[in-house]
Design an enzyme around this catalytic site. Structure first.
Site, PDB file in Angstrom:
ATOM      1  N   GLY A   8      -6.044  31.283  33.773  1.00  8.86           N
ATOM      2  CA  GLY A   8      -5.235  31.764  34.896  1.00  8.86           C
ATOM      3  C   GLY A   8      -5.495  30.961  36.162  1.00  8.86           C
ATOM      4  O   GLY A   8      -5.520  31.499  37.269  1.00  8.86           O
ATOM      5  N   GLY A  11      -2.992  31.054  39.313  1.00  5.61           N
ATOM      6  CA  GLY A  11      -2.741  32.293  40.051  1.00  5.61           C
ATOM      7  C   GLY A  11      -3.451  32.341  41.396  1.00  5.61           C
ATOM      8  O   GLY A  11      -4.105  31.377  41.805  1.00  5.61           O
ATOM      9  N   GLN A  12      -3.329  33.484  42.049  1.00  3.79           N
ATOM     10  CA  GLN A  12      -3.873  33.627  43.400  1.00  3.79           C
ATOM     11  C   GLN A  12      -5.394  33.419  43.426  1.00  3.79           C
ATOM     12  O   GLN A  12      -5.910  32.712  44.283  1.00  3.79           O
ATOM     13  CB  GLN A  12      -3.531  35.023  43.957  1.00  3.79           C
ATOM     14  CG  GLN A  12      -3.837  35.156  45.449  1.00  3.79           C
ATOM     15  CD  GLN A  12      -3.938  36.610  45.909  1.00  3.79           C
ATOM     16  OE1 GLN A  12      -3.956  37.543  45.111  1.00  3.79           O
ATOM     17  NE2 GLN A  12      -4.001  36.803  47.213  1.00  3.79           N
ATOM     18  N   ASP A  34      -3.890  27.514  32.072  1.00  2.00           N
ATOM     19  CA  ASP A  34      -2.864  28.492  32.452  1.00  2.00           C
ATOM     20  C   ASP A  34      -1.628  28.162  31.616  1.00  2.00           C
ATOM     21  O   ASP A  34      -1.558  27.104  30.992  1.00  2.00           O
ATOM     22  CB  ASP A  34      -2.530  28.389  33.955  1.00  2.00           C
ATOM     23  CG  ASP A  34      -1.990  29.712  34.514  1.00  2.00           C
ATOM     24  OD1 ASP A  34      -1.048  30.266  33.914  1.00  2.00           O
ATOM     25  OD2 ASP A  34      -2.514  30.187  35.534  1.00  2.00           O
ATOM     26  N   ASP A  52      -2.410  29.291  26.253  1.00  2.00           N
ATOM     27  CA  ASP A  52      -1.987  30.689  26.313  1.00  2.00           C
ATOM     28  C   ASP A  52      -3.124  31.582  25.809  1.00  2.00           C
ATOM     29  O   ASP A  52      -3.492  31.524  24.629  1.00  2.00           O
ATOM     30  CB  ASP A  52      -0.731  30.870  25.442  1.00  2.00           C
ATOM     31  CG  ASP A  52      -0.138  32.265  25.590  1.00  2.00           C
ATOM     32  OD1 ASP A  52      -0.762  33.123  26.256  1.00  2.00           O
ATOM     33  OD2 ASP A  52       0.955  32.491  25.030  1.00  2.00           O
ATOM     34  N   TYR A 142      -0.814  49.402  35.077  1.00  2.00           N
ATOM     35  CA  TYR A 142      -1.844  48.427  35.454  1.00  2.00           C
ATOM     36  C   TYR A 142      -3.213  49.108  35.561  1.00  2.00           C
ATOM     37  O   TYR A 142      -4.208  48.625  35.014  1.00  2.00           O
ATOM     38  CB  TYR A 142      -1.431  47.820  36.798  1.00  2.00           C
ATOM     39  CG  TYR A 142      -2.375  46.817  37.378  1.00  2.00           C
ATOM     40  CD1 TYR A 142      -2.471  45.535  36.855  1.00  2.00           C
ATOM     41  CD2 TYR A 142      -3.156  47.118  38.495  1.00  2.00           C
ATOM     42  CE1 TYR A 142      -3.310  44.592  37.409  1.00  2.00           C
ATOM     43  CE2 TYR A 142      -3.998  46.183  39.064  1.00  2.00           C
ATOM     44  CZ  TYR A 142      -4.070  44.927  38.522  1.00  2.00           C
ATOM     45  OH  TYR A 142      -4.909  44.002  39.089  1.00  2.00           O
ATOM     46  N   LYS A 146      -6.584  48.544  33.330  1.00  2.00           N
ATOM     47  CA  LYS A 146      -7.849  48.118  33.936  1.00  2.00           C
ATOM     48  C   LYS A 146      -8.992  49.087  33.567  1.00  2.00           C
ATOM     49  O   LYS A 146     -10.104  48.654  33.283  1.00  2.00           O
ATOM     50  CB  LYS A 146      -7.718  48.012  35.456  1.00  2.00           C
ATOM     51  CG  LYS A 146      -6.893  46.811  35.935  1.00  2.00           C
ATOM     52  CD  LYS A 146      -7.554  45.491  35.583  1.00  2.00           C
ATOM     53  CE  LYS A 146      -6.772  44.292  36.098  1.00  2.00           C
ATOM     54  NZ  LYS A 146      -7.299  43.018  35.573  1.00  2.00           N
TER      55      LYS A 146
HETATM   56  N1  SER Z   1      -3.848  43.642  44.166  1.00  2.00           N
HETATM   57  C1  SER Z   1      -3.532  44.294  42.938  1.00  2.00           C
HETATM   58  C2  SER Z   1      -2.167  44.846  42.948  1.00  2.00           C
HETATM   59  O1  SER Z   1      -1.695  45.200  44.001  1.00  2.00           O
HETATM   60  C3  SER Z   1      -4.504  45.395  42.705  1.00  2.00           C
HETATM   61  O2  SER Z   1      -5.525  44.962  41.898  1.00  2.00           O
HETATM   62  O3  SER Z   1      -1.593  44.980  41.914  1.00  2.00           O
END
Ligand code: SER
Length: 316
Positions: A8, A11-12, A34, A52, A142, A146
């Site tokens: 990844g 990504g950010q 990535d 992947d 999400y 997690k």
């Molecule tokens: N920054 C993430 C989100 O907003 C939270 O882990 O999905």
């Protein structure tokens, strides 16, 4: 010598973590991967491979072939996007984690970092100064993924000796790579829009307090956790990480210190309900005690830094 795989890297978090790790461990020892194109800096600064994480065999081969000793798995569909494609998001987030846990079990790459989130908490969790150990009933896809992931990490640690390490990131604020599809994204967008248009329409209401952290602090602490002596870690699920808590209204008034004419309006969308189910502030004393979590950026320093860096970026 450590040989580190970052999954990844485009990504950010990945786009900054790879650079910090290369500086510390040497460019040739940090393998960036990535399915998206990385920044030029990452592609040109060391090994990059289009890989992947959902393809288990390829992942295992890559790890064995390059003698990888530790993995940072940052692949995920964030909270807002996950609500639009619930089953797909669950599949992607869980499979990405399970593949890296299994690779850790079966290869020499025993050390694994995987990010959890403040999203593991839910509407029944105490909202202020949320303790490490508390009620956890997340009601987003999400958050559910997690929380399940934390449990699986701890399971692989105790059953198979995988050196699993994790933090519950608050919203992360950075200027290099923008996040995508998260609920805390407003706290990044607001700075870009402030520079570009001097106004911002916020998708959360003005008094929605959420925990946030500047990326430099997040990266420093992530590497610190990975370098900590394993014996000092009392937790093998995931550590609370508090950062700084603020509302859209507070960040807007911080921006006005630099740009007095900055205007903000509020138009909450579906992400308001997600934000309302998350803590307003977090207690991270266990991480401070176990491995020395420490952050430097308050709201003032962070805002000044964001505005300056984005201005420079846009000016080219
Ligand atoms: N920054 C993430 C989100 O907003 C939270 O882990 O999905």
């Amino acid at each position: 010598m450590e040989r580190i795989l970052v999954i990844g890297c485009s990504g950010q978090i990945g786009s900054e973590l790879v650079l910090a790790l290369r500086k510390k461990y040497g460019s040739n020892n940090v393998f960036a991967t990535d399915i998206k194109n990385p920044t030029d800096e990452i592609r040109e600064g060391g090994p990059f491979q289009n890989l992947d994480v959902l393809d288990y065999n390829n992942l295992l081969h890559y790890v064995v072939r390059h003698n990888i000793t530790q993995v940072y798995n940052l692949a995920a569909v964030l909270s807002g996007n996950a609500e639009k494609i619930p089953l797909q998001a669950w599949d992607i987030n869980m499979k990405a984690l399970m593949n890296t846990l299994q690779v850790a079990q079966e290869s020499q790459a025993k050390k694994l970092f995987w990010p959890s989130s403040i999203a593991v908490f839910g509407p029944t969790t105490p909202r202020h100064n949320t303790p490490q150990l508390t009620v956890m009933e997340p009601n987003t896809v999400y958050g559910i993924s997690k929380l399940a992931g934390e449990r699986w990490g701890e399971y692989f640690y105790s059953k198979y000796g995988v050196d699993f390490r994790s933090v519950r990131y608050p919203g992360l604020i950075s200027y290099k790579t923008e996040p995508g599809g998260g609920t805390t994204d407003y706290a990044v967008e607001i700075f870009f829009e402030a520079i570009k248009k001097n106004r911002y329409e916020c998708f959360l209401s003005e008094d929605t307090a959420l925990p946030m952290m500047f990326m430099d602090d997040a990266i420093k602490n992530t590497i610190k956790l990975m370098e900590a002596d394993g014996d000092s870690l009392s937790l093998r699920s995931s550590y609370n990480m508090a950062g700084i808590s603020f509302t859209p209204k507070e960040i807007a008034s911080e921006i006005r210190k630099h740009k007095p004419d900055f205007e903000i309006t509020y138009k909450p969308d579906f992400r308001q309900a997600i934000a309302d189910s998350w803590p307003a502030s977090i207690d991270d004393s266990v991480a401070r005690k176990d491995w020395g979590l420490h952050d430097e950026f308050g709201i003032g320093k962070m805002s000044a830094h964001m505005l300056k860096k984005i201005e420079e970026k846009i000016a080219g």
